[in-house]
Design a protein around this motif. Structure first.
Motif, PDB file in Angstrom:
ATOM      1  N   MET A 194       0.836  -1.205   0.000  1.00 57.03           N
ATOM      2  CA  MET A 194       0.000   0.000   0.000  1.00 57.03           C
ATOM      3  C   MET A 194       0.872   1.257   0.000  1.00 57.03           C
ATOM      4  SD  MET A 194      -2.972  -1.055  -0.279  1.00 57.03           S
ATOM      5  CE  MET A 194      -3.601   0.634  -0.305  1.00 57.03           C
ATOM      6  N   CYS A 195       0.438   2.229  -0.785  1.00 55.55           N
ATOM      7  CA  CYS A 195       1.201   3.477  -0.923  1.00 55.55           C
ATOM      8  C   CYS A 195       0.250   4.661  -0.830  1.00 55.55           C
ATOM      9  CB  CYS A 195       1.876   3.552  -2.294  1.00 55.55           C
ATOM     10  SG  CYS A 195       3.000   2.206  -2.620  1.00 55.55           S
ATOM     11  N   THR A 196       0.832   5.841  -0.632  1.00 50.36           N
ATOM     12  CA  THR A 196       0.011   7.053  -0.673  1.00 50.36           C
ATOM     13  C   THR A 196       0.017   7.593  -2.103  1.00 50.36           C
ATOM     14  OG1 THR A 196       1.918   8.319  -0.020  1.00 50.36           O
ATOM     15  CG2 THR A 196       0.429   7.687   1.728  1.00 50.36           C
ATOM     16  N   GLY A 197      -0.840   7.046  -2.922  1.00 48.74           N
ATOM     17  CA  GLY A 197      -0.976   7.500  -4.299  1.00 48.74           C
ATOM     18  C   GLY A 197       0.039   6.842  -5.219  1.00 48.74           C
ATOM     19  N   PHE A 198      -0.282   6.886  -6.526  1.00 44.63           N
ATOM     20  CA  PHE A 198       0.637   6.330  -7.512  1.00 44.63           C
ATOM     21  C   PHE A 198       1.962   7.087  -7.495  1.00 44.63           C
ATOM     22  CE2 PHE A 198       2.459   6.401 -11.807  1.00 44.63           C
ATOM     23  CZ  PHE A 198       2.744   5.052 -11.932  1.00 44.63           C
ATOM     24  N   THR A 199       1.872   8.359  -7.144  1.00 44.47           N
ATOM     25  CA  THR A 199       3.080   9.176  -7.085  1.00 44.47           C
ATOM     26  C   THR A 199       4.121   8.516  -6.184  1.00 44.47           C
ATOM     27  OG1 THR A 199       1.583  11.039  -7.258  1.00 44.47           O
ATOM     28  CG2 THR A 199       3.835  11.537  -6.654  1.00 44.47           C
ATOM     29  N   GLN A 200       3.687   8.085  -5.012  1.00 41.30           N
ATOM     30  CA  GLN A 200       4.627   7.419  -4.117  1.00 41.30           C
ATOM     31  C   GLN A 200       4.979   6.025  -4.633  1.00 41.30           C
ATOM     32  OE1 GLN A 200       3.685   5.611  -0.161  1.00 41.30           O
ATOM     33  NE2 GLN A 200       4.942   7.304   0.605  1.00 41.30           N
ATOM     34  N   ALA A 201       3.988   5.359  -5.200  1.00 43.47           N
ATOM     35  CA  ALA A 201       4.246   4.015  -5.733  1.00 43.47           C
ATOM     36  C   ALA A 201       5.357   4.066  -6.783  1.00 43.47           C
ATOM     37  CB  ALA A 201       2.961   3.442  -6.337  1.00 43.47           C
ATOM     38  N   LEU A 202       5.315   5.098  -7.618  1.00 46.68           N
ATOM     39  CA  LEU A 202       6.335   5.226  -8.655  1.00 46.68           C
ATOM     40  C   LEU A 202       7.695   5.586  -8.048  1.00 46.68           C
ATOM     41  CD1 LEU A 202       7.116   5.270 -11.639  1.00 46.68           C
ATOM     42  CD2 LEU A 202       6.379   7.661 -11.726  1.00 46.68           C
ATOM     43  N   ALA A 203       7.674   6.476  -7.072  1.00 46.57           N
ATOM     44  CA  ALA A 203       8.942   6.853  -6.425  1.00 46.57           C
ATOM     45  C   ALA A 203       9.588   5.628  -5.777  1.00 46.57           C
ATOM     46  CB  ALA A 203       8.690   7.951  -5.395  1.00 46.57           C
ATOM     47  N   LEU A 204       8.774   4.829  -5.099  1.00 43.07           N
ATOM     48  CA  LEU A 204       9.294   3.612  -4.458  1.00 43.07           C
ATOM     49  C   LEU A 204       9.872   2.663  -5.499  1.00 43.07           C
ATOM     50  CD1 LEU A 204       6.651   2.413  -1.841  1.00 43.07           C
ATOM     51  CD2 LEU A 204       8.981   3.208  -1.412  1.00 43.07           C
ATOM     52  N   THR A 205       9.116   2.508  -6.590  1.00 46.45           N
ATOM     53  CA  THR A 205       9.554   1.600  -7.653  1.00 46.45           C
ATOM     54  C   THR A 205      10.894   2.050  -8.222  1.00 46.45           C
ATOM     55  OG1 THR A 205       7.259   1.070  -8.181  1.00 46.45           O
ATOM     56  CG2 THR A 205       8.885   0.662  -9.916  1.00 46.45           C
ATOM     57  N   CYS A 206      11.021   3.344  -8.474  1.00 45.57           N
ATOM     58  CA  CYS A 206      12.278   3.861  -9.027  1.00 45.57           C
ATOM     59  C   CYS A 206      13.416   3.684  -8.026  1.00 45.57           C
ATOM     60  CB  CYS A 206      12.120   5.325  -9.421  1.00 45.57           C
ATOM     61  SG  CYS A 206      10.978   5.557 -10.789  1.00 45.57           S
ATOM     62  N   ARG A 207      13.103   3.866  -6.752  1.00 42.62           N
ATOM     63  CA  ARG A 207      14.117   3.665  -5.701  1.00 42.62           C
ATOM     64  C   ARG A 207      14.627   2.222  -5.742  1.00 42.62           C
ATOM     65  NH1 ARG A 207      16.666   6.808  -4.605  1.00 42.62           N
ATOM     66  NH2 ARG A 207      18.341   5.332  -4.750  1.00 42.62           N
ATOM     67  N   VAL A 208      13.667   1.289  -5.785  1.00 39.84           N
ATOM     68  CA  VAL A 208      14.022  -0.134  -5.798  1.00 39.84           C
ATOM     69  C   VAL A 208      14.831  -0.459  -7.057  1.00 39.84           C
ATOM     70  CG1 VAL A 208      13.026  -2.462  -6.019  1.00 39.84           C
ATOM     71  CG2 VAL A 208      12.101  -0.850  -4.338  1.00 39.84           C
ATOM     72  N   LEU A 209      14.399   0.099  -8.189  1.00 37.33           N
ATOM     73  CA  LEU A 209      15.115  -0.153  -9.444  1.00 37.33           C
ATOM     74  C   LEU A 209      16.531   0.411  -9.392  1.00 37.33           C
ATOM     75  CD1 LEU A 209      12.210   0.621 -11.906  1.00 37.33           C
ATOM     76  CD2 LEU A 209      13.520  -1.506 -11.865  1.00 37.33           C
ATOM     77  N   ILE A 230       9.703  12.370 -11.222  1.00 41.43           N
ATOM     78  CA  ILE A 230       9.897  11.450 -10.094  1.00 41.43           C
ATOM     79  C   ILE A 230      11.011  10.460 -10.420  1.00 41.43           C
ATOM     80  CG2 ILE A 230       8.835   9.491  -8.875  1.00 41.43           C
ATOM     81  CD1 ILE A 230       6.190  11.110  -8.983  1.00 41.43           C
ATOM     82  N   ALA A 231      10.970   9.908 -11.632  1.00 42.69           N
ATOM     83  CA  ALA A 231      12.013   8.950 -12.028  1.00 42.69           C
ATOM     84  C   ALA A 231      13.383   9.615 -11.956  1.00 42.69           C
ATOM     85  CB  ALA A 231      11.731   8.433 -13.437  1.00 42.69           C
ATOM     86  N   ALA A 232      13.465  10.813 -12.510  1.00 45.66           N
ATOM     87  CA  ALA A 232      14.762  11.499 -12.545  1.00 45.66           C
ATOM     88  C   ALA A 232      15.264  11.770 -11.125  1.00 45.66           C
ATOM     89  CB  ALA A 232      14.642  12.796 -13.338  1.00 45.66           C
ATOM     90  N   THR A 233      14.337  12.162 -10.253  1.00 48.26           N
ATOM     91  CA  THR A 233      14.734  12.457  -8.874  1.00 48.26           C
ATOM     92  C   THR A 233      15.294  11.214  -8.180  1.00 48.26           C
ATOM     93  OG1 THR A 233      13.006  14.115  -8.789  1.00 48.26           O
ATOM     94  CG2 THR A 233      13.853  13.377  -6.680  1.00 48.26           C
ATOM     95  N   GLN A 234      14.796  10.062  -8.555  1.00 41.14           N
ATOM     96  CA  GLN A 234      15.270   8.819  -7.931  1.00 41.14           C
ATOM     97  C   GLN A 234      16.485   8.240  -8.670  1.00 41.14           C
ATOM     98  OE1 GLN A 234      14.142   7.738  -5.089  1.00 41.14           O
ATOM     99  NE2 GLN A 234      12.472   9.231  -4.981  1.00 41.14           N
ATOM    100  N   GLY A 235      16.980   8.979  -9.657  1.00 43.15           N
ATOM    101  CA  GLY A 235      18.214   8.548 -10.320  1.00 43.15           C
ATOM    102  C   GLY A 235      18.004   7.744 -11.591  1.00 43.15           C
ATOM    103  N   LEU A 236      16.764   7.710 -12.099  1.00 45.45           N
ATOM    104  CA  LEU A 236      16.517   6.994 -13.354  1.00 45.45           C
ATOM    105  C   LEU A 236      16.244   8.007 -14.467  1.00 45.45           C
ATOM    106  CD1 LEU A 236      14.175   3.994 -12.446  1.00 45.45           C
ATOM    107  CD2 LEU A 236      16.660   4.107 -12.453  1.00 45.45           C
TER     108      LEU A 236
END
Ligand SMILES: Cc1ncc(COP(=O)(O)O)c(C=O)c1O
Length: 484
Positions: A194-209, A230-236
Motif C-alpha cells: 500500500m502506498c500514498t498514491g501512484f506518485t509514491q508508488a512510482l517513487a518507491l519503484t524507481c528507488r528499488v530499481l 519522479i524517475a529522474a529524482t530517484q536517479g533513473l
C-alpha cells in the motif's frame, strides 16, 4: 544539451538565465521557458501583480525568437499563471494556479499532475475540462462514512499503532481479491504494497530499481511530466519511446532498466497496448531482466469493449502492477496499491519503511471495509455509467458543432483527445478557452522532452469527468464555441 548562463536578473524581474534550462538542441525552448516561468510563479519568486519583461526584451536577453516568448506567455495566460491586459503588458496573475497544479498541466505534469489537481487553479477557471480528476462532487460520502464507522469501531486497539509498511492485512487481502476479479491481476495479499498514491508508488519503484543498478526508465512519449520528474529524482533517466495506435513501441525499450506503461488506456492518448506488444514486452523483460511497471490508473472505466485485463497476468514475476483510488474514488483518499514480483517484496518493504513507515491505517481500514461490503463495486458501476453518458454527450456535441474535429481515446477512461479543426493551433485554442473561463490542456504539454517523432497532430486533452454535473452542459457549450 542543457544550456545555462549566469546573468543578472532579466528585465528587472527576479528571474535568472541560469533558471532557464533551455534545450535548444531539442527544439523545445518554449517548453523549457514555460516551465521555468511556471516554477518561478509557483515558488513565489515572481509575485502576483509583477510585470514581466516585454516579449521582445526577454527574447533578446535569452537570445531566442520573440515569438517563442510570446507563445510561452500565451500558454501561461491560458493556464492562469499569468494575466495579459491590452496596454499594460503581461503580469503574474493575482491568483496564480496552485503549486500542486504542476503535477498536472505543467507539461503537465498534470499541472494533474497530474493536474496534478485543481485547487486555486481550478477556481481561476469557471469550467474545468482538464484531465486528471473524477467528479469530486460524486465522492460517496455516505458510504465512506459508514465504512469508516464500521471499520474503526471494529478495529483492535493495536491497529492504531505503527503498522506494517506494506499495509493493513485486511486491505491487502481485500485488494488481492478485488484485483483478481476485476482486473485479472495475479495477486496474493503478501505481494500487495500500500502506498500514498501512484506518485509514491512510482517513487518507491524507481528507488528499488535504482538500488538494483538501473539507470534508465523507458517512458511513453506522452504522459505526465510529474512521473518523469519522479524517475529522474530517484536517479533513473526517463527515455521516451514512441506511442502509436498499438500503444508504446516495445521494440524501442532497448537496454532500459524498466518501462513505465499505461497498457489498458494510454495516458493521455487513450490507445490500448496491442496484444502482440504485450507479448513482446514480456519477452523483453524476460530477456533483459528489465521490469515492466503497469500504471492501471483507470482500468475500471472501460465502455465499449470487454475489459482489457492487466498486463501483469501474463508475467507476474516481471511486472509491477499499480492501481490507485484517485480515479475510482478521489485523489484526496490518497491510497494506491502495488502488486510486486515475489523477489521484490523485501526491497519494497524496506524502501517504504524508510520513506514514511506506512500509509494511514484509518484510511486503509476504511477502504478495506468499503471494498468487502461491495460499496466500491457499486460506486465504480454507478460512476462508469455516469462517465459513459458524459463521454457520449461530448462526442455528440462535437460531431454536431465541430464536425472537423476528431475525438479519439474514448473507449475507456475519463479523458478524450480532440484533434483540432484545420488551421487551429493548440495555443490559440487554449487561449480562446481561457477567455471563456474554460480550462483545458494542450496535448503537447504532455509530450516528453526529446520525444521521438512522430508527433501527434494539434489536439487538446479533454477531461470530461472533472466538472460537477450541473456545470457539464455549459462546459461543453464553451468547448464547442471555442473550437468552432
Ligand atoms: C496516468 C496516471 N497515472 C496515475 C494517476 C494517479 O496518480 P495518484 O494515485 O498519485 O493520484 C493519474 C492521475 O491523474 C494518471 O493520470
Amino acid at each position: 544539451m542543457a544550456e545555462t548562463r549566469a546573468n543578472p536578473p532579466l528585465g528587472g524581474v527576479d528571474l535568472h538565465l541560469e533558471d532557464l534550462h533551455l534545450d535548444r538542441a531539442g527544439g523545445r525552448v518554449r517548453a523549457a521557458l514555460e516551465r521555468a516561468l511556471r516554477e518561478a510563479v509557483q515558488t513565489g519568486r515572481l509575485r502576483p501583480g509583477l510585470r514581466l519583461p516585454a516579449s521582445r526584451t526577454l527574447a533578446a536577453d535569452l537570445g531566442i525568437a520573440r515569438n517563442t516568448v510570446a507563445e510561452a506567455y500565451a500558454q501561461l495566460v491560458a493556464e492562469g499563471w499569468l494575466a495579459a491586459r491590452q496596454g499594460s503588458g503581461t503580469r503574474v496573475a493575482d491568483r496564480p494556479a496552485s503549486p500542486d497544479r504542476v503535477g498536472r498541466t505543467d507539461r503537465p505534469t498534470g499541472a494533474a499532475g497530474d493536474r496534478s489537481g485543481p485547487g486555486p487553479a481550478a477556481r481561476a477557471f469557471r469550467y474545468d475540462l482538464r484531465p486528471g480528476q473524477p467528479d469530486l462532487a460524486s465522492f460517496p460520502r455516505t458510504g465512506w462514512l459508514a465504512a469508516a464507522r464500521k471499520a474503526l469501531g471494529a478495529a483492535p486497539a493495536d491497529a492504531f499503532g505503527y503498522g506494517d509498511p506494506c499495509g493493513r492485512p485486511e486491505l491487502r487481502a481485500a485488494l488481492a481479491g478485488y484485483l483478481a476479479r476485476a482486473r485479472g491481476v495475479r495477486a496474493e495479499p503478501e505481494r500487495v504494497i500500500m502506498c500514498t498514491g501512484f506518485t509514491q508508488a512510482l517513487a518507491l519503484t524507481c528507488r528499488v530499481l535504482a538500488d538494483r543498478g538501473a539507470t534508465t526508465l523507458a517512458v511513453e512519449s506522452y504522459g505526465h511530466q510529474l512521473h518523469r520528474d519522479i524517475a529522474a529524482t530517484q536517479g533513473l533517466r526517463p527515455v521516451p519511446v514512441p506511442v502509436d495506435g498499438g500503444g508504446a513501441d516495445v521494440a524501442a525499450f532497448g537496454r532500459a532498466g524498466a518501462a513505465l506503461l499505461t497498457p489498458a488506456h494510454q495516458f493521455p492518448l487513450g490507445v490500448t497496448l496491442a496484444a502482440e506488444r504485450r507479448t513482446a514486452a514480456v519477452r523483453w523483460a524476460a530477456r533483459t531482466g528489465g521490469l515492466l511497471v503497469e500504471d492501471d490508473y483507470d482500468g475500471e472505466f472501460r465502455y465499449d469493449r470487454h475489459a482489457v485485463g492487466a498486463l501483469q497476468a501474463l508475467a507476474p514475476e516481471h511486472v509491477v502492477y499499480a492501481g490507485t483510488a484517485s480515479k475510482t474514488l478521489a485523489p484526496g483518499v490518497h491510497l494506491a496499491w502495488l502488486v510486486v514480483p515475489a523477489d521484490l517484496v523485501g526491497p519494497y518493504t524496506a524502501a517504504k519503511r524508510l520513506l514514511d513507515r506506512h500509509s494511514s491505517t484509518t484510511d486503509q481500514l476504511t477502504l478495506a471495509e468499503f471494498l468487502t461490503s461491495g460499496a466500491y463495486d457499486r460506486h465504480v458501476r454507478r460512476s462508469r455509467l455516469a462517465y459513459r453518458r458524459r463521454r457520449d454527450r461530448l462526442v455528440a456535441a462535437l460531431a454536431r458543432a465541430v464536425p472537423a474535429a476528431t475525438v479519439t481515446g474514448i473507449s475507456a477512461g475519463l479523458q478524450a483527445v480532440v484533434t483540432l479543426p484545420p488551421g487551429r493551433t493548440e495555443l490559440s485554442v487554449a487561449a480562446a478557452a481561457a477567455s471563456r473561463g474554460l480550462a483545458l490542456d494542450a496535448l503537447s504539454t504532455y509530450q516528453a522532452d526529446g520525444a521521438p517523432a512522430p508527433e501527434a497532430p494539434p489536439s487538446v486533452v479533454i477531461g470530461y469527468a472533472t466538472p460537477p454535473t450541473h456545470a457539464y452542459t455549459t462546459a461543453l457549450a464553451r468547448l464547442t464555441a471555442t473550437l468552432t
